[in-house]
Design a protein around this motif. Structure first.
Motif, PDB file in Angstrom:
ATOM      1  N   VAL A  61       0.843  -1.209   0.000  1.00 23.47           N
ATOM      2  CA  VAL A  61       0.000   0.000   0.000  1.00 23.47           C
ATOM      3  C   VAL A  61       0.877   1.256   0.000  1.00 23.47           C
ATOM      4  N   LEU A  62       1.922   1.265   0.823  1.00 18.17           N
ATOM      5  CA  LEU A  62       2.834   2.408   0.858  1.00 18.17           C
ATOM      6  C   LEU A  62       3.593   2.524  -0.459  1.00 18.17           C
ATOM      7  N   ASN A  63       4.051   1.411  -0.993  1.00 18.29           N
ATOM      8  CA  ASN A  63       4.787   1.441  -2.256  1.00 18.29           C
ATOM      9  C   ASN A  63       3.932   2.063  -3.360  1.00 18.29           C
ATOM     10  N   LYS A  64       2.672   1.709  -3.390  1.00 15.96           N
ATOM     11  CA  LYS A  64       1.758   2.285  -4.389  1.00 15.96           C
ATOM     12  C   LYS A  64       1.569   3.778  -4.136  1.00 15.96           C
ATOM     13  N   ALA A  65       1.446   4.160  -2.876  1.00 14.79           N
ATOM     14  CA  ALA A  65       1.239   5.571  -2.518  1.00 14.79           C
ATOM     15  C   ALA A  65       2.403   6.453  -2.958  1.00 14.79           C
ATOM     16  N   VAL A  66       3.628   5.912  -2.922  1.00 13.40           N
ATOM     17  CA  VAL A  66       4.801   6.694  -3.332  1.00 13.40           C
ATOM     18  C   VAL A  66       5.159   6.459  -4.798  1.00 13.40           C
ATOM     19  N   LYS A  67       4.283   5.736  -5.492  1.00 16.30           N
ATOM     20  CA  LYS A  67       4.460   5.437  -6.921  1.00 16.30           C
ATOM     21  C   LYS A  67       5.740   4.635  -7.199  1.00 16.30           C
ATOM     22  N   GLY A  68       6.019   3.679  -6.286  1.00 17.63           N
ATOM     23  CA  GLY A  68       7.162   2.801  -6.467  1.00 17.63           C
ATOM     24  C   GLY A  68       6.873   1.748  -7.524  1.00 17.63           C
ATOM     25  N   SER A  69       7.902   1.122  -8.015  1.00 21.30           N
ATOM     26  CA  SER A  69       7.780   0.054  -9.002  1.00 21.30           C
ATOM     27  C   SER A  69       6.948  -1.093  -8.431  1.00 21.30           C
ATOM     28  N   ALA A  70       6.146  -1.705  -9.274  1.00 15.25           N
ATOM     29  CA  ALA A  70       5.315  -2.840  -8.841  1.00 15.25           C
ATOM     30  C   ALA A  70       6.161  -4.026  -8.403  1.00 15.25           C
ATOM     31  N   THR A  71       7.428  -4.054  -8.803  1.00 12.18           N
ATOM     32  CA  THR A  71       8.332  -5.147  -8.424  1.00 12.18           C
ATOM     33  C   THR A  71       9.449  -4.656  -7.496  1.00 12.18           C
ATOM     34  N   SER A  72       9.222  -3.544  -6.823  1.00 11.63           N
ATOM     35  CA  SER A  72      10.248  -2.912  -5.988  1.00 11.63           C
ATOM     36  C   SER A  72      10.797  -3.831  -4.905  1.00 11.63           C
ATOM     37  N   ASP A  73      12.119  -3.837  -4.779  1.00 11.01           N
ATOM     38  CA  ASP A  73      12.774  -4.577  -3.695  1.00 11.01           C
ATOM     39  C   ASP A  73      12.479  -3.969  -2.328  1.00 11.01           C
ATOM     40  N   HIS A  74      11.970  -2.765  -2.290  1.00  8.06           N
ATOM     41  CA  HIS A  74      11.568  -2.166  -1.016  1.00  8.06           C
ATOM     42  C   HIS A  74      10.473  -3.017  -0.357  1.00  8.06           C
ATOM     43  N   MET A  75       9.604  -3.626  -1.163  1.00  8.25           N
ATOM     44  CA  MET A  75       8.481  -4.393  -0.603  1.00  8.25           C
ATOM     45  C   MET A  75       8.910  -5.705   0.042  1.00  8.25           C
ATOM     46  N   THR A  76      10.130  -6.134  -0.218  1.00  2.79           N
ATOM     47  CA  THR A  76      10.639  -7.351   0.413  1.00  2.79           C
ATOM     48  C   THR A  76      11.714  -7.043   1.458  1.00  2.79           C
ATOM     49  N   GLY A  77      11.975  -5.755   1.686  1.00  2.00           N
ATOM     50  CA  GLY A  77      12.998  -5.372   2.656  1.00  2.00           C
ATOM     51  C   GLY A  77      14.408  -5.489   2.126  1.00  2.00           C
ATOM     52  N   ARG A  78      14.555  -5.585   0.814  1.00  2.00           N
ATOM     53  CA  ARG A  78      15.874  -5.761   0.210  1.00  2.00           C
ATOM     54  C   ARG A  78      16.498  -4.462  -0.292  1.00  2.00           C
ATOM     55  N   ALA A  79      15.831  -3.314  -0.091  1.00  2.00           N
ATOM     56  CA  ALA A  79      16.343  -2.067  -0.645  1.00  2.00           C
ATOM     57  C   ALA A  79      16.198  -0.922   0.344  1.00  2.00           C
ATOM     58  N   ALA A  80      17.080   0.060   0.174  1.00  2.00           N
ATOM     59  CA  ALA A  80      17.007   1.289   0.960  1.00  2.00           C
ATOM     60  C   ALA A  80      17.412   2.457   0.079  1.00  2.00           C
ATOM     61  N   ASP A  81      16.728   3.579   0.274  1.00  2.00           N
ATOM     62  CA  ASP A  81      17.125   4.841  -0.326  1.00  2.00           C
ATOM     63  C   ASP A  81      17.853   5.598   0.764  1.00  2.00           C
ATOM     64  N   ILE A  82      19.090   5.991   0.486  1.00  2.00           N
ATOM     65  CA  ILE A  82      19.941   6.581   1.509  1.00  2.00           C
ATOM     66  C   ILE A  82      20.446   7.955   1.087  1.00  2.00           C
ATOM     67  N   THR A  83      20.872   8.733   2.085  1.00  2.00           N
ATOM     68  CA  THR A  83      21.452  10.040   1.801  1.00  2.00           C
ATOM     69  C   THR A  83      22.524  10.382   2.831  1.00  2.00           C
ATOM     70  N   GLY A  84      23.511  11.093   2.340  1.00  2.00           N
ATOM     71  CA  GLY A  84      24.527  11.671   3.212  1.00  2.00           C
ATOM     72  C   GLY A  84      24.213  13.125   3.509  1.00  2.00           C
TER      73      GLY A  84
END
Length: 132
Positions: A61-84
């Motif tokens: 639901v969150l992935n859809k709300a942020v317009k993430g890819s339908a196959t996003s690794d974020h949905m399996t806990g395999r990805a992070a968006d990071i910043t310095g």
């Protein structure tokens, strides 16, 4: 897990604002732990300064709300968006991941280093590098 927590990887301002339950499941925790142990903690150690996670785990639901890819690794806990904290620091993180030879599936310069997306799989990492 030395520098990052599961709670940090599941925290989402967007989920909070929209009232979305972004709790993860046990299998997601295992994936996030592997991402931290193999990529994020070694990166933080080499970088020598804090790294913030903008987006980690996302329920569908969150992935859809942020317009993430339908196959996003974020949905399996395999990805992070990071910043310095800035595009210049994000470019350093992007380059450092490669220079250190850290394992990753995808490494993406998002919007001219507005942030860096990095994903990790316990097997079959493609080491795909790109800019979006």
């Amino acid at each position: 897990m030395k520098y990052f927590t599961i709670a940090e990887l599941c925290k989402s301002d967007t989920a909070d604002q929209l009232g979305i339950d972004n709790r993860c499941k046990k299998e997601h925790v295992a994936n996030m732990t592997a991402l931290v142990d193999n990529v994020l903690d070694p990166l933080r150690e080499a970088y020598g300064k804090p790294i913030r996670v903008n987006s980690g785990f996302r329920c569908p639901v969150l992935n859809k709300a942020v317009k993430g890819s339908a196959t996003s690794d974020h949905m399996t806990g395999r990805a992070a968006d990071i910043t310095g904290g800035s595009p210049a620091e994000n470019k350093k993180l992007f380059c450092l991941i490669q220079e250190l030879g850290l394992p990753f599936d995808q490494l993406i310069d998002e919007k001219h280093f507005s942030w860096v997306h990095v994903s990790y799989r316990q097997s079959g990492n493609r080491r795909e590098v790109k800019a979006l």
